[in-house]
Motif scaffolding. Structure first.
Motif, short mmCIF file in Angstrom:
data_model
loop_
_atom_site.label_atom_id
_atom_site.label_comp_id
_atom_site.label_asym_id
_atom_site.label_seq_id
_atom_site.Cartn_x
_atom_site.Cartn_y
_atom_site.Cartn_z
N HIS A 48 0.88 -1.23 0.06
CA HIS A 48 0.03 -0.08 -0.15
C HIS A 48 0.89 1.12 0.05
O HIS A 48 0.53 2.27 -0.87
N ALA A 49 2.00 1.33 0.88
CA ALA A 49 2.75 2.41 1.05
C ALA A 49 3.63 2.67 -0.44
O ALA A 49 3.64 3.85 -0.63
N ARG A 50 3.60 1.67 -1.17
CA ARG A 50 4.28 2.02 -2.55
C ARG A 50 3.44 1.98 -3.73
O ARG A 50 3.87 1.91 -4.84
N GLY A 51 2.16 2.02 -3.56
CA GLY A 51 1.07 2.21 -4.61
C GLY A 51 0.58 1.19 -5.28
O GLY A 51 0.14 1.37 -6.28
N HIS A 52 0.94 0.01 -4.69
CA HIS A 52 0.69 -1.36 -5.40
C HIS A 52 -0.72 -1.82 -5.14
O HIS A 52 -1.26 -2.61 -5.63
N LEU A 53 -1.30 -1.37 -4.01
CA LEU A 53 -2.50 -1.71 -3.57
C LEU A 53 -3.35 -0.44 -3.16
O LEU A 53 -2.82 0.68 -2.62
N SER A 54 -4.65 -0.22 -3.55
CA SER A 54 -5.75 0.83 -3.35
C SER A 54 -5.90 0.85 -1.78
O SER A 54 -5.75 -0.17 -1.10
N ASP A 55 -6.40 2.08 -1.32
CA ASP A 55 -6.78 2.21 -0.16
C ASP A 55 -7.92 1.21 0.29
O ASP A 55 -8.15 0.59 1.55
N ARG A 56 -8.79 0.92 -0.72
CA ARG A 56 -9.74 -0.30 -0.68
C ARG A 56 -9.30 -1.63 -0.36
O ARG A 56 -9.89 -2.00 0.62
#
Length: 152
Positions: free
Chosen positions: A33-41
């Motif tokens: 998530h921190a590296r933009g590979h997972l969305s907030d959802r």
């Protein structure tokens, strides 16, 4: 902060062994998530699943309860106070329903990464998958779990 990091030797997709610093306080989902590979959802859905897994695995309380004594005589609990075992059972039911919603082919990587804290590369190796396949399958599983938990 220096104590949170350990050096770990990993093999990259090309087969080269490298030494990297790993933050022990960061879960694989938080890292993605921190590296933009997972969305907030997707991150929220994974954290809800992990929280239910942890609550479901907690044993019953064996120490003294420090709650206030009930106001009425004969009642052992105040009104509306949930039974700890019921909270554990409902977390277990939510966890199993969310895993079932993910499906049989997706639940393996979901449990390994979100609940067991295993990294994607290690999960791919353990499942016998090609490298880089885990992220795609994990996002598919998290989509289904997010829909089940009704994460906006």
């Amino acid at each position: 902060m220096r104590g949170q990091y350990v050096e770990q030797r990993i093999e990259d997709p090309a087969g080269q062994v490298q030494t990297v610093a790993v933050n022990l306080g960061e879960s694989p989902l938080a890292w993605l998530h921190a590296r933009g590979h997972l969305s907030d959802r997707y991150y929220s859905a994974g954290e809800l699943l992990r929280a239910d897994w942890e609550k479901a695995g907690l044993g019953p309380r064996v120490t003294m309860r420090w709650d206030a004594a009930p106001a009425t005589r004969g009642a052992r609990r105040g009104a509306g106070t949930p039974d700890p075992s019921m909270a554990q059972l409902s977390a277990r039911e939510r966890f199993h329903a969310a895993i079932a919603a993910a499906g049989p082919g997706l639940s393996d990587i979901l449990w390994r990464v979100a609940c067991a804290g295993e990294g994607l590369a290690a999960a791919e190796r353990a499942l016998g998958w090609p490298s880089r396949a885990g992220k795609l399958v994990l996002t598919l599983a998290l989509e289904r779990v997010a829909a089940w938990y009704r994460v906006p």
